[in-house]
Scaffold this active site. Sequence first.
Site, mmCIF file in Angstrom:
data_model
loop_
_atom_site.group_PDB
_atom_site.id
_atom_site.type_symbol
_atom_site.label_atom_id
_atom_site.label_comp_id
_atom_site.label_asym_id
_atom_site.label_seq_id
_atom_site.Cartn_x
_atom_site.Cartn_y
_atom_site.Cartn_z
ATOM 1 C CB VAL A 150 -0.925 0.035 1.246
ATOM 2 C CG1 VAL A 150 -1.825 1.271 1.213
ATOM 3 C CG2 VAL A 150 -1.778 -1.226 1.336
ATOM 4 N N GLY B 20 1.277 5.544 -0.090
ATOM 5 C CA GLY B 20 0.510 6.646 0.504
ATOM 6 C C GLY B 20 -0.205 6.166 1.752
ATOM 7 C CB ALA B 21 0.387 3.019 3.587
ATOM 8 N N GLY C 71 -4.549 9.941 4.971
ATOM 9 C CA GLY C 71 -5.895 9.797 5.515
ATOM 10 C C GLY C 71 -6.585 8.529 5.038
ATOM 11 C CB ALA D 91 9.713 4.090 -0.742
ATOM 12 C CG ASP D 92 10.036 10.541 -3.407
ATOM 13 O OD1 ASP D 92 9.004 10.376 -4.093
ATOM 14 O OD2 ASP D 92 10.703 11.594 -3.410
ATOM 15 C CB VAL D 93 5.964 6.563 -5.374
ATOM 16 C CG1 VAL D 93 5.526 5.626 -4.265
ATOM 17 C CG2 VAL D 93 5.130 7.825 -5.414
ATOM 18 C CB SER E 239 -10.014 12.207 -7.901
ATOM 19 O OG SER E 239 -10.836 13.307 -7.566
ATOM 20 C CE1 TYR F 104 -4.950 14.840 -6.235
ATOM 21 C CE2 TYR F 104 -7.141 15.477 -6.993
ATOM 22 C CZ TYR F 104 -6.327 14.667 -6.224
ATOM 23 O OH TYR F 104 -6.881 13.679 -5.458
HETATM 24 N N1 LIG Z 1 -9.510 13.064 0.137
HETATM 25 C C1 LIG Z 1 -10.276 13.085 -0.937
HETATM 26 O O1 LIG Z 1 -11.358 13.704 -0.934
HETATM 27 C C2 LIG Z 1 -9.890 12.336 -2.179
HETATM 28 C C3 LIG Z 1 -10.797 12.305 -3.229
HETATM 29 C C4 LIG Z 1 -10.464 11.626 -4.393
HETATM 30 C C5 LIG Z 1 -9.263 10.959 -4.482
HETATM 31 N N2 LIG Z 1 -8.375 11.009 -3.449
HETATM 32 C C6 LIG Z 1 -7.120 10.269 -3.628
HETATM 33 O O2 LIG Z 1 -6.968 9.360 -2.556
HETATM 34 C C7 LIG Z 1 -5.577 9.121 -2.326
HETATM 35 C C8 LIG Z 1 -5.263 9.348 -0.861
HETATM 36 O O3 LIG Z 1 -5.564 10.707 -0.553
HETATM 37 P P1 LIG Z 1 -5.747 11.245 0.935
HETATM 38 O O4 LIG Z 1 -6.977 12.076 0.952
HETATM 39 O O5 LIG Z 1 -5.582 10.142 1.905
HETATM 40 O O6 LIG Z 1 -4.516 12.255 0.992
HETATM 41 P P2 LIG Z 1 -3.280 12.342 1.982
HETATM 42 O O7 LIG Z 1 -2.556 13.566 1.596
HETATM 43 O O8 LIG Z 1 -3.748 12.181 3.383
HETATM 44 O O9 LIG Z 1 -2.431 11.048 1.572
HETATM 45 C C9 LIG Z 1 -1.548 11.023 0.488
HETATM 46 C C10 LIG Z 1 -0.312 10.274 0.933
HETATM 47 O O10 LIG Z 1 0.590 10.167 -0.175
HETATM 48 C C11 LIG Z 1 1.893 10.343 0.329
HETATM 49 N N3 LIG Z 1 2.812 10.810 -0.716
HETATM 50 C C12 LIG Z 1 2.797 11.990 -1.371
HETATM 51 N N4 LIG Z 1 3.846 12.085 -2.213
HETATM 52 C C13 LIG Z 1 4.525 10.918 -2.096
HETATM 53 C C14 LIG Z 1 5.702 10.417 -2.688
HETATM 54 N N5 LIG Z 1 6.404 11.134 -3.581
HETATM 55 N N6 LIG Z 1 6.126 9.183 -2.333
HETATM 56 C C15 LIG Z 1 5.444 8.452 -1.433
HETATM 57 N N7 LIG Z 1 4.323 8.879 -0.819
HETATM 58 C C16 LIG Z 1 3.877 10.099 -1.149
HETATM 59 C C17 LIG Z 1 1.745 11.407 1.415
HETATM 60 O O11 LIG Z 1 2.850 11.402 2.307
HETATM 61 C C18 LIG Z 1 0.434 11.010 2.058
HETATM 62 O O12 LIG Z 1 0.607 10.145 3.164
HETATM 63 C C19 LIG Z 1 -4.840 10.070 -3.273
HETATM 64 O O13 LIG Z 1 -4.454 9.370 -4.437
HETATM 65 C C20 LIG Z 1 -5.878 11.111 -3.600
HETATM 66 O O14 LIG Z 1 -5.608 11.727 -4.817
HETATM 67 C C21 LIG Z 1 -8.666 11.674 -2.309
#
Ligand SMILES: NC(=O)c1ccc[n+]([C@@H]2O[C@H](COP(=O)([O-])OP(=O)(O)OC[C@H]3O[C@@H](n4cnc5c(N)ncnc54)[C@H](O)[C@@H]3O)[C@@H](O)[C@H]2O)c1
Length: 261
Positions: free
Chosen positions: A22, A24-25, A28, A71-73, A153, A167
Amino acid sequence: MTERVGALPALGKGLESCGVLVTGATGGIGAAVARAFAESGARVAVTDLSERAATDLAATLPGEGHVGIGADVGLIDRHAELVEEAEEAVGPLVALAHLAAVLRRRHEITEIDEADWDAQVDVNLKASFFLNRAFAERLRGDGRGGAIVNFSSQGWWTGGFGGSVVYNATKGGIVTMTRGLARTYAGAGIRVNAVAPGLVKTAMLTDELAPDVLQSLVDQVPLGRMATPEEVAPAVVFLASTHAGYITGATLNISGGWLMY
Ligand SMILES: NC(=O)c1ccc[n+]([C@@H]2O[C@H](COP(=O)([O-])OP(=O)(O)OC[C@H]3O[C@@H](n4cnc5c(N)ncnc54)[C@H](O)[C@@H]3O)[C@@H](O)[C@H]2O)c1
């Protein structure tokens, strides 16, 4: 006792003791996805930018065998290594849930510069392609099937709100890429799908969005509220599981009825 005809096995059926990765784990939604996989019996490789946060989260998940990896993806050269490191820790991977993404809101479109474009396209789209491919090639090389769940999204359809055009262009790319990879890897038994959440209550959505703008969006949702991350996570487990064995190339709309397609 007669068994109910067509009764479904538990949601995580087929994932018990299997490895899942997973990205971005610690975000949120990602933390809820990691937990949902762990609750399904999977061994979860939790990865995010901060190794400490990833390790801390892995330690709180139910079950055994989880690991945190920093890790940085965006570092594409490291993808094969990341997949290998995850497999060494949690065993052969059957699923990748790829959530890592960045959103740079720019309320004035004229404020968007090339650095904004590159940062979002590089992490959200370019890295997604190469990580999907590294994961799928690892499985294909081993003669193993599996599943990928990418994160799009609602913005792939609407174009987005609140200064998020770039985005959302990347999230449109995720849908198209998911379809292309689904076709590419179907013969190897690797399914590739995406989820498209609407409004999910996390920092990514609510930070830098004026409360009245957010409320005007929530007002358009028939279910009348934002989703919690825990309401999104089961859809990811579903798509990764054998329940979704005949689903590939799909984008699952999770928007509380906001969009209907
Ligand atoms: N929150 C919303 O309403 C929503 C709606 C549609 C889609 N999304 C998608 O859901 C997913 C999760 O979003 P979220 O709301 O939990 O946001 P979030 O910002 O809480 O989580 C994103 C995570 O990605 C990590 N990340 C960012 N750049 C990175 C990199 N270079 N390498 C590794 N990790 C990296 C961040 O550290 C973070 O933990 C995302 O793909 C987002 O686009 C969210």
